[in-house]
Design an enzyme around this catalytic site. Structure first.
Site, PDB file in Angstrom:
ATOM      1  N   SER A   7      31.248  44.163  44.045  1.00 15.42           N
ATOM      2  CA  SER A   7      32.228  43.495  43.019  1.00 15.42           C
ATOM      3  C   SER A   7      33.394  42.758  43.986  1.00 15.42           C
ATOM      4  CB  SER A   7      32.772  44.799  42.271  1.00 15.42           C
ATOM      5  OG  SER A   7      33.867  44.461  41.615  1.00 15.42           O
ATOM      6  N   HIS A  32      28.862  40.917  41.471  1.00 18.30           N
ATOM      7  CA  HIS A  32      29.395  41.410  40.489  1.00 18.30           C
ATOM      8  C   HIS A  32      30.914  40.902  40.301  1.00 18.30           C
ATOM      9  CE1 HIS A  32      29.785  44.610  37.134  1.00 18.30           C
ATOM     10  NE2 HIS A  32      31.059  44.647  37.475  1.00 18.30           N
ATOM     11  N   ASP A  34      34.184  40.994  37.944  1.00 21.27           N
ATOM     12  CA  ASP A  34      34.990  41.708  36.962  1.00 21.27           C
ATOM     13  C   ASP A  34      36.087  40.597  36.305  1.00 21.27           C
ATOM     14  OD1 ASP A  34      33.851  44.365  36.971  1.00 21.27           O
ATOM     15  OD2 ASP A  34      34.415  44.181  39.053  1.00 21.27           O
ATOM     16  N   MET A  36      38.961  40.541  33.417  1.00 23.14           N
ATOM     17  CA  MET A  36      39.597  41.460  32.594  1.00 23.14           C
ATOM     18  C   MET A  36      40.694  40.660  31.931  1.00 23.14           C
ATOM     19  SD  MET A  36      40.267  44.733  35.206  1.00 23.14           S
ATOM     20  CE  MET A  36      39.092  44.968  36.407  1.00 23.14           C
ATOM     21  N   HIS A  65      30.732  40.749  34.473  1.00 26.41           N
ATOM     22  CA  HIS A  65      31.231  41.907  33.568  1.00 26.41           C
ATOM     23  C   HIS A  65      32.311  41.551  32.846  1.00 26.41           C
ATOM     24  CE1 HIS A  65      32.823  46.565  33.641  1.00 26.41           C
ATOM     25  NE2 HIS A  65      32.376  46.114  32.552  1.00 26.41           N
ATOM     26  N   MET A  67      35.381  42.364  30.653  1.00 27.18           N
ATOM     27  CA  MET A  67      36.313  43.336  30.048  1.00 27.18           C
ATOM     28  C   MET A  67      37.275  42.876  29.095  1.00 27.18           C
ATOM     29  SD  MET A  67      36.282  45.946  33.416  1.00 27.18           S
ATOM     30  CE  MET A  67      35.683  44.509  34.532  1.00 27.18           C
ATOM     31  N   MET A 136      29.558  52.623  32.827  1.00 24.19           N
ATOM     32  CA  MET A 136      30.866  52.755  33.552  1.00 24.19           C
ATOM     33  C   MET A 136      30.735  54.274  34.056  1.00 24.19           C
ATOM     34  SD  MET A 136      32.089  50.011  33.807  1.00 24.19           S
ATOM     35  CE  MET A 136      33.493  50.342  34.578  1.00 24.19           C
ATOM     36  N   ASP A 174      28.641  51.558  37.343  1.00 23.70           N
ATOM     37  CA  ASP A 174      29.988  50.854  38.040  1.00 23.70           C
ATOM     38  C   ASP A 174      31.028  51.676  37.922  1.00 23.70           C
ATOM     39  OD1 ASP A 174      31.857  48.828  38.474  1.00 23.70           O
ATOM     40  OD2 ASP A 174      31.546  47.730  36.600  1.00 23.70           O
TER      41      ASP A 174
END
Ligand code: DX5
Ligand code: ZN
Length: 232
Positions: A7, A32, A34, A36, A65, A67, A136, A174
């Protein structure tokens, strides 16, 4: 074969391409990423322009991913930026089934993520629409948190359902994955391990990555990965 998905949340954001090259060279198949939005989770990270910029440097599978609240608004942008897997949160989608179908219709892999407080049954009726189930093992929003051991049962439960239905989706975990926690999640039935701090905060990311797959004694692990029965 267990896959590691480093990540980039824990990488040096000013040197992302270099960090990506290191883990690609070490054989990691997935990257990965992330995303957000400061709404679904408090932090804000990166968006499509950064992903598009990285796309020019690597052929790794981009495991994005999201979020993000109401992620259906952004699917096309992330696909255009080069995502190969788009994972949305169960808790962020009012019409989860429709959103997952829309991802696949656009020709990429779809993933569904569950927060620690969300029961595995929440995704049971969409499993045939996904290529990846992301469990998660910390609350989303930050790197470097402690693994929540109760999630081992959730991984095992999902492994049992996928096996009993003959669905090929991968289980990804994760949060808080390190050489101590990795063996138990593998034993519980995970296929893909996300690792941020264990890889990028290690002096040598390639070594950090390798250490995750070294055999060790399992810490914790009161679980089984048999198909659930009606008593479960
Ligand atoms: C947390 C992110 C993770 C994070 C994991 O919300 O989804 O992908 O990078 O970081 P570590 O591996 O440090 O727990
Ligand atoms: Zn993540």
């Amino acid at each position: 074969m267990i896959k590691i998905a480093p990540s980039i949340l824990s990488a040096d954001f000013a040197r992302l391409a270099e960090s990506v090259k290191k883990v690609e060279g070490a054989g990691a198949p997935y990257l990965h990423i992330d995303v957000m939005d400061g709404h679904f989770v408090p932090n804000i990270t990166i968006g499509p322009p950064v992903i598009a910029a990285l796309r020019r440097y690597t052929d790794m599978v981009f495991d994005v991913h999201l979020m993000v609240a109401a992620p259906e608004r952004y699917l096309a942008d992330f696909i255009a930026a080069g995502a190969n897997i788009l994972t949305v949160h169960t808790e962020a989608c009012v019409h989860l089934h429709r959103t997952l179908a829309a991802i696949r219709e656009q020709g990429i892999r779809a993933g569904v993520a569950l927060n620690p407080g969300t029961p595995p049954q929440a995704v049971e009726y969409v499993l045939d629409l996904v290529d990846l189930v992301l469990v998660m093992t910390v609350n989303p929003g930050l790197g470097g948190q402690r693994f929540i051991p109760e999630m081992l049962k959730k991984i095992a439960y999902l492994r049992g359902i996928l096996n009993s239905k003959g669905i090929k989706a991968e289980i990804e975990v994760d949060g808080g994955i390190n050489p101590e926690t990795a063996p138990a999640v593998i034993e519980a039935g995970a296929d893909v391990l996300v690792a941020g701090s264990a890889v990028f905060l290690s002096e040598n990311p390639a070594e950090g990555l390798k250490r995750l797959l070294e055999p060790r004694e399992i810490a914790g692990g009161d679980f089984n990965n048999q198909p659930p029965t009606s008593d479960d």
